[in-house]
Design a protein around this motif. Structure first.
Motif, short mmCIF file in Angstrom:
data_model
loop_
_atom_site.label_atom_id
_atom_site.label_comp_id
_atom_site.label_asym_id
_atom_site.label_seq_id
_atom_site.Cartn_x
_atom_site.Cartn_y
_atom_site.Cartn_z
N GLU A 143 0.83 -1.20 0.00
CA GLU A 143 0.00 0.00 0.00
C GLU A 143 0.86 1.25 0.00
OE1 GLU A 143 -3.72 1.99 2.50
OE2 GLU A 143 -2.44 0.51 3.46
N GLU A 147 0.12 3.46 -3.19
CA GLU A 147 -0.83 4.52 -2.85
C GLU A 147 -0.20 5.68 -2.07
OE1 GLU A 147 -3.71 4.28 -4.13
OE2 GLU A 147 -3.56 2.20 -4.81
N THR A 156 -6.38 5.85 7.86
CA THR A 156 -5.42 5.87 6.76
C THR A 156 -4.61 7.15 6.84
OG1 THR A 156 -6.87 4.55 5.34
CG2 THR A 156 -5.13 5.81 4.26
#
Length: 340
Positions: A143, A147, A156
């Motif tokens: 991730e 991202e 997040t």
């Protein structure tokens, strides 16, 4: 036929001059950074150039080579020349995902959980010997690499900009190594194979490093703002339509069915993904930037293609039986495919 001619579709000399001046203006930091790294690293020009290309394109790099070839030292030297936050992670078989991204910690005083950020919250991450950790630890980077964010518990968190993962691995045939998952290895923009130095470089290493005194460190000479400014310029460099088509043809040639003229039928098991097309274009732009040009040539694409594609192409058992590697297949494609 390879050509370094300037693109005909750029209309005026004034536009040409403006493009060159913009590249030169935003690349003034490149030479000082190269000089600082050269104080520590002897030779390895190919490796150092690829690290700069990754820096200019916001890409992650995987270095592979036997121990002792200055892989870790090269990455630490790059980090030392940048005025950014840097963390080194030594991957081991007993490592946990929380050691990388962080975790939730219970505070008994107020009865609440608090987030403790891991070392991933830095600009440059050196993942040393990444293939010595189990798959779930390697996957903890997925991730973050794609991202540019990390999820801890229900929250997040964005990672800082710039953010790069610079990883090293030993050849997978060595004892105690775990092959990287395909999904993760595809997220590395380039895989650079570090080879032994030649005789002259080996002698220079002896003269410079054969001492018990610590070597001089690398001074920070580049700011994050300079990196981001150079990245903006790299994204605007001119790529002719014929070169764009050439890049697409290169990537498509790695996927079945291959044209018979390439003479690689039955050698490729899986080809390169569309991410390879994007990364090859970005890397070619960075090559042009480092050469002081504001446009991409076919030679830029050929020079960087092997590093961008070698880890994205897997060969069949038939190819392995004939000692044909993914690098051999990519070279055959580069030699046989018509160049604009």
């Amino acid at each position: 036929m390879l050509t370094n001619q300037r693109p005909a579709s750029i209309e005026s000399d004034a536009a040409m001059r403006a493009g060159r001046e913009t590249v030169l203006e935003h690349s003034t930091w490149v030479a000082p950074l190269q000089a600082e790294m050269a104080r520590v690293i002897v030779g390895q020009k190919h490796l150092l150039d690829r690290l700069l290309i990754a820096l200019l394109t916001n890409g992650h790099v995987l270095l592979e080579g036997v121990p002792g070839l200055a892989k870790t030292l090269a990455l630490k030297s790059l980090a030392g020349g940048l005025a950014v936050r840097f963390k080194r992670l030594q991957f081991t078989p007993d490592m946990l995902p929380a050691d990388i991204v962080g975790t939730m910690i219970y505070n008994p005083q107020d009865g609440e959980f608090r987030t403790k950020h891991g070392p991933i919250f830095s600009n440059l991450i050196l993942a040393d010997e990444i293939n010595r950790a189990p798959a779930k630890v390697q996957s903890a980077l997925l991730e973050a690499m794609q991202e540019r964010q990390v999820t801890i518990g229900d929250e997040t968190y964005p990672l800082p900009n710039p953010f790069m993962v610079l990883a090293t691995q030993n050849p997978i045939e060595q004892e105690g190594t775990y092959p990287l998952p395909e999904a993760q290895i595809d997220r590395f923009m380039m895989k650079v194979v570090v080879t032994y130095p030649n005789r002259a470089e080996e002698r220079a290493i002896l003269d410079a490093m054969a001492t018990s005194e610590p070597s001089l460190g690398v001074r920070p000479v580049v700011s994050a703002a300079q990196i981001l400014g150079a990245r903006y310029v790299v994204n605007t460099l001119y790529v002719d339509d014929k070169i764009r088509d050439y890049i697409v043809d290169l990537v498509l040639a790695t996927r079945p069915p291959q044209p018979k003229a390439l003479n690689i039928d039955g050698f490729i098991q899986t080809g390169a993904s569309p991410r390879a097309t994007i990364n090859l274009t970005l890397a070619a732009r960075a090559m042009a930037f480092l050469s002081g040009r504001h446009y991409v040539t076919p030679q830029d694409v050929k020079n960087i293609a092997l590093d961008v594609l070698r880890h994205r192409v897997s060969v069949t058992y038939e190819a392995e039986a004939e000692n044909v590697t993914s690098e051999d297949v990519i070279r055959k494609i580069l030699d046989a495919l018509p160049v604009p």
